[in-house]
Design a protein around this motif. Sequence first.
Motif, PDB file in Angstrom:
ATOM      1  N   UNK A   1       0.831  -1.201   0.000  1.00  0.00           N
ATOM      2  CA  UNK A   1       0.000   0.000   0.000  1.00  0.00           C
ATOM      3  C   UNK A   1       0.868   1.255   0.000  1.00  0.00           C
ATOM      4  N   UNK A   2       0.410   2.248  -0.693  1.00  0.00           N
ATOM      5  CA  UNK A   2       1.097   3.534  -0.722  1.00  0.00           C
ATOM      6  C   UNK A   2       0.278   4.653  -0.096  1.00  0.00           C
ATOM      7  N   UNK A   3      -1.045   4.510  -0.054  1.00  0.00           N
ATOM      8  CA  UNK A   3      -1.910   5.568   0.498  1.00  0.00           C
ATOM      9  C   UNK A   3      -2.688   5.060   1.696  1.00  0.00           C
ATOM     10  N   UNK A   4      -3.410   3.955   1.517  1.00  0.00           N
ATOM     11  CA  UNK A   4      -4.285   3.438   2.560  1.00  0.00           C
ATOM     12  C   UNK A   4      -3.603   2.288   3.274  1.00  0.00           C
ATOM     13  N   UNK A   5      -3.795   2.219   4.589  1.00  0.00           N
ATOM     14  CA  UNK A   5      -3.322   1.083   5.350  1.00  0.00           C
ATOM     15  C   UNK A   5      -1.828   1.092   5.573  1.00  0.00           C
TER      16      UNK A   5
END
Length: 820
Positions: A203-207
Motif C-alpha cells: 500500500x502507498x496511500x491506505x493502510x
Amino acid sequence: MVDTTLTQVGKNLSEAMRILGDGQRELEVGTERQRFSRSSIPGPLQGDGQDVAAILHLVHNLIHEEEEEEDKPSQHRMQNVGEQGHMALLGHSLAAYISVLDRERLRKLTTRILSDTTLWLCRLFRYENGSAYFHEDDRDGLVKVCRLVINARYEEYASEGYAVLNFKQPVIYQSASGRPGLGQHLCSQLGLPLSSLCTVPCNTIFGSQHQMDVALLDKLIKEDIEAGKLPLLLIANAGTPGAGHTDKLARLKDLCDQYSMWFHVEGVNLATLALGQVTSAIMAANRSDSMTLTPGQWLGLPAVTAVTLYRHEDPALSLAAGLTSSQPVAKLRALPLWLSLQYLGHNGIVQKIKHAATLSQQLLQKLKTLASIKTSGVVSPIPPISGASLRDVLGSLMLSIDVDHSGMFFEVEDELSSPVVLFKFSQEMSAASSGGSVDGYCAGEKEVLDAFNRWLGEQLVQLVPTSGVDVVELEDEGTCVRFSPLLTAAVLGTQQDDVEALVEKLSELVPVMSSTMCLRQDFREETHRHSPSLIYMEDPSWPGLGAVRYEPQAEGMDESRRKQELEKINTELLKKLQDLDTDIIFSTGPEFGTEEDCIFVGMVTEDVDVSELVDTIAALGRDIEESGRLLENMTEVVRKGILEAEIQLQKANEEKLMEEGVIRQLPLVGSVLNWFSPVQSSVKGRTFNLAAGSLDSTEVTYSTKAQTGRPSLQDTPSSSSKRLPGQRLFRRSGAGSDSFSETSSIGQAEEITRDGRTTPSSSIHPPISQPAPEEDLQSASNVFPEKISESSEQMHKQEEPEVASEERQPEGQEVEQSGR
C-alpha cells in the motif's frame, strides 16, 4: 519395563550436554590444551581411536576456540537450552536408535508419531482437517506445496513434464514485504523462469505500507489471465519479516477463491493462533490452503523442524509432490517435536506464546512515554476523501474506519495483532523537545538518522543482550530497532526485567543522541571557523558529532610529503585527544569507512561546549605541526652550529700553540716549564645556544654564576585548568554557580578567540607563534624533552677556562678546554 538402551541414550545425552555446556572446564593435561588449541587445523585420523569424553572435549574446544584466543567471553547470543530443549535433542538421538528397529515395528511407531504430532498442531493452531509436512529448511514446505499445485492444475504434468507449462505459464504472486530471495528460491527449485514470479507492491496511500495492495493484486491477476498465463499461487504474510505486519488475509482468500488460486500463509504472527483470544486479521489464516509454522523458534526448541500444514484430498498428488513419504525413516523427523510437545503440554505451549506477546505489549507501552522514540505506525492516517468516493474505496479495500474529534479518518488496527515492536530515534520529535539547531541538516537527514538508529540498536544489543533486539533496514522507515519476542524470548530466556532494563538503557541513550543531533550543525560551523587548518568531513554514516581533519599549513611540500605529514599529524592529534580527561570518544571512524586520516568525534551530552572542543582540536593540531617544524629547524641549526664550533675550537688551539710555544705542549717538559713559569691563557670559553644557533662567550656565565637566556620555570605562564574537582573537559558550567563567575568556563581547556588567538589561561599547549630565542628553547624542551635533551647531550659544545690558581701548578694544567 524400560529398555536399557533408551536409558543409556538419555544418560549419554545428559553427559554430553554437561561437557559441552561447561564453559569453565579446564583440561587436566597441558599437552591436551595445546593440542586442542590447534584443533582447527585439519590433521590425520588417529589409528587407535579416541573415547567419547575426548571427542566431546574436542567439540567443546572447537565451540569456544574463539573465546580462548581473545581471552574474553563471547558476545554472541547463546540459546538457552532448558529441559524442553533437552527433550528435542534427545529426539535426534532416539531417532537414530529407532531407525534400526525391524520394519513392522518401525512402521507402527513412526505412523503413531506422525499422526499425534499432526493432530496436536492442527488443534493447537486452529487448522482443521489438515495434514503436516516436516522439513528442515523452512522454505522446503512451500516448494513441495508449489509442486502439489502444479500437479493439480496441470493434469498432464506427471507424464509430459515441463512441456505442458509452455502453453500456460504459471505465475506465483508474493508481497514486496515478503522474505528476501524466497521467490527466486522457488523458481530455482521448481525449474521455472523468473518471469513466473510476480512481486505485488504494498500500500502507498491506505493502510500499512507493509501490507500487500489488494486492489493492485486484482489488477495484476486480470492482466496475467488476459496474457494467457495461469495464476497459480499467492504467498501472504501473517507478520512480515521486517515490520511484523499482517496482510488482509480475508480479502486475499476471497480473491484466491475467485481465481482458483492456492493461498499460502507464513509469518511469526501465526503463533498467536494458539492463544485464547485471536484477532480477526490472524484468524483468517485458518482458511488458507497451507501455512508454514516454525515452533522451534517460538518455543525455544533447538534443531526442531519447521511444519507446513496443508489441506488436499488426493494423497497420490501429495506423494508425487513429496509432501508425504512411504519411507518410515523420513517420518522420524517429527520425533523431536513429538517429544517436546508432550513435555510442554498444551498449557505450557500457550504460556510461552502468551509470555512473548505480553513482553511486546509491555515494551510498546513503555516506549509511548519516550518523546524521542517513534514506534511503527499501528494507526495510519487516511487522507480526506469526500462522500461516496471514500465509502466506495474503503468498501473495496474492506477497511474499518473511525473518526477522531478533528474529523480525520484513521484506520483502526488492533495492536495485539502483531507481537513485533519496531521503534526508532526520531529527529523531528527530539529537535522540538531539545530546541537545538538542526537547520541545514535536511539534505542527509535520512542517512544520519539511519546511522544513529543503527548505533542505538548495536548499543542495546551489547547492553541488554537477553532482550533479543536487532536492527532491521526497511524501505520506507529506514533503519529501525526490532523487538520480536516470539523469535527470541524462548531462546534467550527474556523476562519482564529484561524489558525494563531495555527501556532504562534506552532512556539513557536517547538524550545523548538528541543532544548530539542538535550539536552537529554547531560542530560543523565551528569547524568552518577554523578553516583552512580544520576541514569538516561529510560522513552521514557516522553516528556521532562529526569528523574533522587537520590540514598542515606548510608550503612548498610535494604531494607525497604532504600526505605523509597529514597522516603523521592527525595520528598524533588523535592520540592526544584520546589521552584527555573527557567522556567524548575520539576514533578513526568506521572500519570500512571511505575517509582516511580523519578524527571522528562520538556522541556527546547537552552540556558539551562545542566551541571549546573545536578550539582544543585546532590548538593541539597547530601545536603538533609547529613543534614538528621547530624540531626540523633545530636539527639544521644544530648541524651548522657544530661545524662552526669545530672551526672555532681548531682556531683557538692554533692560537694557543702560537702563544705558548711548542715546548709547553710536550707532556713532561711542558709540566716542568709551567711549574716554574706559569702562563695566563687568552683563550675564551664558548657555549652553544640552541635557540639562536650561535656560539657565545662564557665570561658572562662565570661572572654571574648563571646561564643567560634561561628563564626559571617559575616564570612560565600557569597552565592549570580552571575546573572543578572531578569536572571533565569540554563541559559548560551550571547556571548560578557560586564558586565561579558567569563568564568563567568550568573545565575549559583553553580560551581561543574568534580570530584564532590564544589567551594565557590555556591549559592545552597553545600554538607557538614567534617566541623569543630564549623562550623558544624552553618551549621546545617542554614539547620534546627526550629529543631536545638527546640533541643537547650530543651537540652542545662549550669551552670553559679554569681560573688560574694563585699557587703554582704543573705545566699543561693551567688552562683546560672542555666541550659540552
